[in-house]
Design a protein around this motif. Structure first.
Motif, short mmCIF file in Angstrom:
data_model
loop_
_atom_site.label_atom_id
_atom_site.label_comp_id
_atom_site.label_asym_id
_atom_site.label_seq_id
_atom_site.Cartn_x
_atom_site.Cartn_y
_atom_site.Cartn_z
N UNK A 67 0.83 -1.21 0.00
CA UNK A 67 0.00 0.00 0.00
C UNK A 67 0.86 1.26 0.00
N UNK A 68 1.95 1.26 0.77
CA UNK A 68 2.87 2.41 0.77
C UNK A 68 3.49 2.60 -0.60
N UNK A 69 3.85 1.49 -1.27
CA UNK A 69 4.41 1.59 -2.63
C UNK A 69 3.39 2.14 -3.62
N UNK A 70 2.12 1.78 -3.44
CA UNK A 70 1.07 2.31 -4.32
C UNK A 70 0.97 3.82 -4.17
N UNK A 71 1.02 4.32 -2.93
CA UNK A 71 0.98 5.77 -2.72
C UNK A 71 2.19 6.45 -3.37
N UNK A 72 3.34 5.84 -3.23
CA UNK A 72 4.55 6.42 -3.82
C UNK A 72 4.46 6.42 -5.36
N UNK A 73 3.99 5.33 -5.91
CA UNK A 73 3.83 5.23 -7.36
C UNK A 73 2.83 6.27 -7.87
N UNK A 74 1.72 6.46 -7.14
CA UNK A 74 0.71 7.43 -7.54
C UNK A 74 1.26 8.85 -7.48
N UNK A 81 -6.40 7.44 -7.67
CA UNK A 81 -7.03 6.13 -7.61
C UNK A 81 -8.10 6.13 -6.53
N UNK A 82 -8.89 5.07 -6.56
CA UNK A 82 -9.94 4.85 -5.57
C UNK A 82 -9.66 3.51 -4.89
N UNK A 83 -9.81 3.50 -3.57
CA UNK A 83 -9.64 2.28 -2.79
C UNK A 83 -10.93 2.01 -2.05
N UNK A 84 -11.40 0.76 -2.09
CA UNK A 84 -12.63 0.40 -1.42
C UNK A 84 -12.47 -0.95 -0.74
N UNK A 85 -12.91 -1.06 0.50
CA UNK A 85 -12.87 -2.32 1.23
C UNK A 85 -14.13 -2.43 2.07
N UNK A 120 -18.79 2.13 8.00
CA UNK A 120 -19.41 2.68 6.81
C UNK A 120 -18.53 2.36 5.60
N UNK A 121 -19.17 1.93 4.51
CA UNK A 121 -18.45 1.70 3.27
C UNK A 121 -18.04 3.04 2.69
N UNK A 122 -16.75 3.21 2.46
CA UNK A 122 -16.28 4.48 1.93
C UNK A 122 -15.38 4.22 0.72
N UNK A 123 -15.50 5.08 -0.26
CA UNK A 123 -14.58 5.07 -1.38
C UNK A 123 -13.48 6.05 -1.02
N UNK A 124 -12.32 5.55 -0.74
CA UNK A 124 -11.20 6.41 -0.39
C UNK A 124 -10.53 6.86 -1.68
N UNK A 125 -10.44 8.16 -1.86
CA UNK A 125 -9.91 8.72 -3.10
C UNK A 125 -8.57 9.39 -2.83
N UNK A 126 -7.59 9.05 -3.66
CA UNK A 126 -6.25 9.65 -3.55
C UNK A 126 -6.15 10.83 -4.51
#
Length: 171
Positions: A67-74, A81-85, A120-126
């Protein structure tokens, strides 16, 4: 031609005076043992049940690093991007959906299960412009979808700092 009329044993022409050497037999036996061992390891690991807590903790750490690498890549590529869980259903994958529609997936392969700590279901947006994610989130990492006791927590702050901890953040 040897045949039964001269007192010898009759053998079909294909097997006449031929045999296998000891080296050939040992090579075939070794190949069978390797293939059988690989198949048995695959079967045992698939039917072994839930992974150990240590395996889940280690795999959760790898997920936090991913996840940290994804933030760095972005940040470097300037893409959002959008992350949902799901908050209620444990999942064995973390999925990022980039703005261009492509996806990036971390697969825990059943060694770790992820659940959103929020109710709560949230769409986390970067946002690459500000290097922030909204809303911030916490992921519970557990060893089984049935056992709802999290072993560790992956905490992501609004400023994209990822930490892997024993206790959740205070609300």
């Amino acid at each position: 031609m040897r045949c039964a009329d001269r007192g010898g044993r009759f053998r079909p022409p294909l097997f006449r005076d031929r045999g296998f050497s000891l080296a050939e037999l040992l090579a075939v036996l070794a190949i069978c043992l390797v293939l059988g061992g690989g198949a048995s390891v695959a079967l045992v690991s698939s039917f072994a049940g839930a992974p150990s807590d240590e395996t889940a903790v280690r795999e959760g750490k790898y997920a936090a690093q991913w996840l940290q690498r994804v933030f760095h890549k972005a940040l470097l590529s300037g893409r959002s991007f959008v992350f949902r869980l799901s908050p209620s259903v444990p999942q064995k994958r973390l999925k990022i959906q980039w703005a261009d529609g492509s996806e990036e997936i971390y697969d825990g392969k059943g060694r770790v299960w992820f659940t959103n700590r929020s109710a709560v279901m949230a769409f986390c947006t970067y946002s690459p412009k500000w290097n922030t994610i909204s809303p911030a989130f916490t992921i519970e990492a557990g060893s089984s979808p049935d056992r709802r006791r999290p072993l560790k927590y992956i905490v992501v702050t609004p400023f994209c700092r990822v930490s892997y901890r024993d206790d959740p953040p205070r609300d």
